[in-house]
Design a protein around this motif. Structure first.
Motif, short mmCIF file in Angstrom:
data_model
loop_
_atom_site.label_atom_id
_atom_site.label_comp_id
_atom_site.label_asym_id
_atom_site.label_seq_id
_atom_site.Cartn_x
_atom_site.Cartn_y
_atom_site.Cartn_z
N ALA A 1 3.30 9.20 -7.23
CA ALA A 1 4.01 8.29 -8.13
C ALA A 1 3.02 7.38 -8.84
O ALA A 1 3.14 7.12 -10.05
N VAL A 2 2.02 6.90 -8.13
CA VAL A 2 0.98 6.07 -8.74
C VAL A 2 0.18 6.90 -9.75
O VAL A 2 -0.15 6.43 -10.84
N CYS A 3 -0.10 8.15 -9.41
CA CYS A 3 -0.81 9.03 -10.35
C CYS A 3 -0.01 9.19 -11.63
O CYS A 3 -0.58 9.13 -12.74
N ARG A 4 1.30 9.38 -11.52
CA ARG A 4 2.13 9.50 -12.72
C ARG A 4 2.09 8.21 -13.54
O ARG A 4 2.01 8.25 -14.77
N THR B 1 -5.46 1.44 -7.03
CA THR B 1 -4.13 1.16 -7.56
C THR B 1 -3.06 1.25 -6.47
O THR B 1 -2.09 0.49 -6.48
N CYS B 2 -3.26 2.15 -5.53
CA CYS B 2 -2.32 2.29 -4.41
C CYS B 2 -2.49 1.19 -3.36
O CYS B 2 -1.60 0.97 -2.55
N GLY B 3 -3.65 0.55 -3.37
CA GLY B 3 -3.92 -0.45 -2.33
C GLY B 3 -4.31 0.20 -1.01
O GLY B 3 -4.01 -0.34 0.05
N ILE B 4 -4.97 1.35 -1.09
CA ILE B 4 -5.38 2.08 0.11
C ILE B 4 -6.85 2.43 -0.01
O ILE B 4 -7.46 2.26 -1.07
N SER B 5 -7.41 2.94 1.06
CA SER B 5 -8.82 3.33 1.03
C SER B 5 -8.97 4.71 0.39
O SER B 5 -8.02 5.50 0.34
N VAL B 6 -10.18 4.98 -0.07
CA VAL B 6 -10.49 6.29 -0.62
C VAL B 6 -10.24 7.37 0.43
O VAL B 6 -9.71 8.45 0.13
N GLY B 7 -10.59 7.07 1.67
CA GLY B 7 -10.38 8.02 2.76
C GLY B 7 -8.92 8.41 2.94
O GLY B 7 -8.61 9.55 3.28
N THR B 8 -8.03 7.46 2.70
CA THR B 8 -6.60 7.75 2.82
C THR B 8 -6.17 8.76 1.76
O THR B 8 -5.38 9.67 2.03
N VAL B 9 -6.70 8.62 0.55
CA VAL B 9 -6.40 9.60 -0.50
C VAL B 9 -6.88 10.97 -0.05
O VAL B 9 -6.16 11.97 -0.18
N TYR B 10 -8.08 11.03 0.52
CA TYR B 10 -8.63 12.31 0.99
C TYR B 10 -7.87 12.88 2.20
O TYR B 10 -7.95 14.07 2.48
N ASN B 11 -7.12 12.04 2.90
CA ASN B 11 -6.26 12.56 3.97
C ASN B 11 -5.17 13.46 3.40
O ASN B 11 -4.72 14.39 4.06
N TYR B 12 -4.74 13.15 2.18
CA TYR B 12 -3.67 13.92 1.54
C TYR B 12 -4.19 14.99 0.58
O TYR B 12 -3.54 16.00 0.38
N PHE B 13 -5.33 14.73 -0.04
CA PHE B 13 -5.89 15.62 -1.05
C PHE B 13 -7.36 15.83 -0.71
O PHE B 13 -8.12 14.88 -0.65
N GLY B 14 -7.76 17.08 -0.52
CA GLY B 14 -9.11 17.39 -0.07
C GLY B 14 -10.20 17.13 -1.09
O GLY B 14 -11.36 17.03 -0.73
N SER B 15 -9.83 17.01 -2.36
CA SER B 15 -10.82 16.79 -3.40
C SER B 15 -10.14 16.17 -4.61
O SER B 15 -8.92 16.12 -4.69
N ALA C 1 0.83 -1.20 0.00
CA ALA C 1 0.00 0.00 0.00
C ALA C 1 0.86 1.25 0.00
O ALA C 1 1.90 1.31 0.64
N ALA C 2 0.42 2.25 -0.76
CA ALA C 2 1.08 3.56 -0.74
C ALA C 2 0.74 4.23 0.59
O ALA C 2 -0.41 4.21 1.01
N THR C 3 1.73 4.77 1.23
CA THR C 3 1.49 5.35 2.55
C THR C 3 1.91 6.81 2.65
O THR C 3 1.89 7.36 3.73
N SER C 4 2.30 7.41 1.57
CA SER C 4 2.69 8.81 1.63
C SER C 4 2.14 9.55 0.42
O SER C 4 1.75 8.95 -0.58
N LYS C 5 2.14 10.86 0.53
CA LYS C 5 1.69 11.71 -0.57
C LYS C 5 2.55 11.46 -1.81
O LYS C 5 2.04 11.37 -2.93
N GLU C 6 3.86 11.33 -1.62
CA GLU C 6 4.77 11.09 -2.74
C GLU C 6 4.47 9.76 -3.43
O GLU C 6 4.54 9.68 -4.66
#
Length: 164
Positions: A13-16, A35-49, A4-9
């Motif tokens: 990298a997965v976005c790229r 694709t990161c193997g994380i929850s949607v909520g985790t993405v929103y922890n780093y990006f508000g939208s 699982a991706a665990t950082s903003k970076e």
């Protein structure tokens, strides 16, 4: 299984990777999270939208496209610097098919001032580099610029033409 991706970076990298393999339309929060193997909520922890995710991903791609050369030879004169910039644009076109269209859609037509500022920040280092190379280039005549046409204006024009 992919860890699982665990950082903003790592998310960026997965976005790229998604932009490279599937194009910018693949950038949605659910697809990135899966694709990161994380929850949607985790993405929103780093990006508000989704907009913030796309903006950060586009900015990240620009930084990848224009990462500095390993050799300073590309920055020894204006001609070599411009050649390097065109080579990096060609790399961007190959590495991220359709990216320049995504960029246009997500930044240039975006009314959010912070989105435009992020894009300007991504380009400022390139513009500063071009100005520095131009001012140190021994092949440029001392009287080539004046108060009516400065090196900064020339670089701005050159950079705008390259992006066009």
């Amino acid at each position: 299984m992919k860890p699982a991706a665990t950082s903003k970076e790592e998310i960026l990298a997965v976005c790229r990777e998604l932009i490279h393999s599937e194009g910018g339309t693949a950038l949605n929060v659910r697809k990135v999270a899966f694709t990161c193997g994380i929850s949607v909520g985790t993405v929103y922890n780093y990006f508000g939208s989704k907009s913030e995710l796309v903006e950060a991903a586009v900015e990240s791609v620009w930084y990848d496209i224009f990462r500095c050369a390993d050799s300073s030879a590309a920055f020894s004169n204006t001609r070599d610097c411009v050649r390097w910039l065109f080579e990096r644009l060609a790399y961007g076109n190959t590495q991220y098919p359709g990216f320049f269209t995504l960029h246009s859609a997500s930044f240039l037509h975006n009314d959010r001032p912070d989105a435009k500022q992020r894009m300007q920040n991504a380009w400022d280092h390139i513009i500063r580099m071009l100005c520095q190379v131009l001012q140190q280039d021994p092949d440029i005549r001392a009287d080539a610029f004046d108060a009516d046409f400065t090196p900064e204006q020339f670089v701005d024009l050159l950079f705008s033409l390259m992006l066009a």
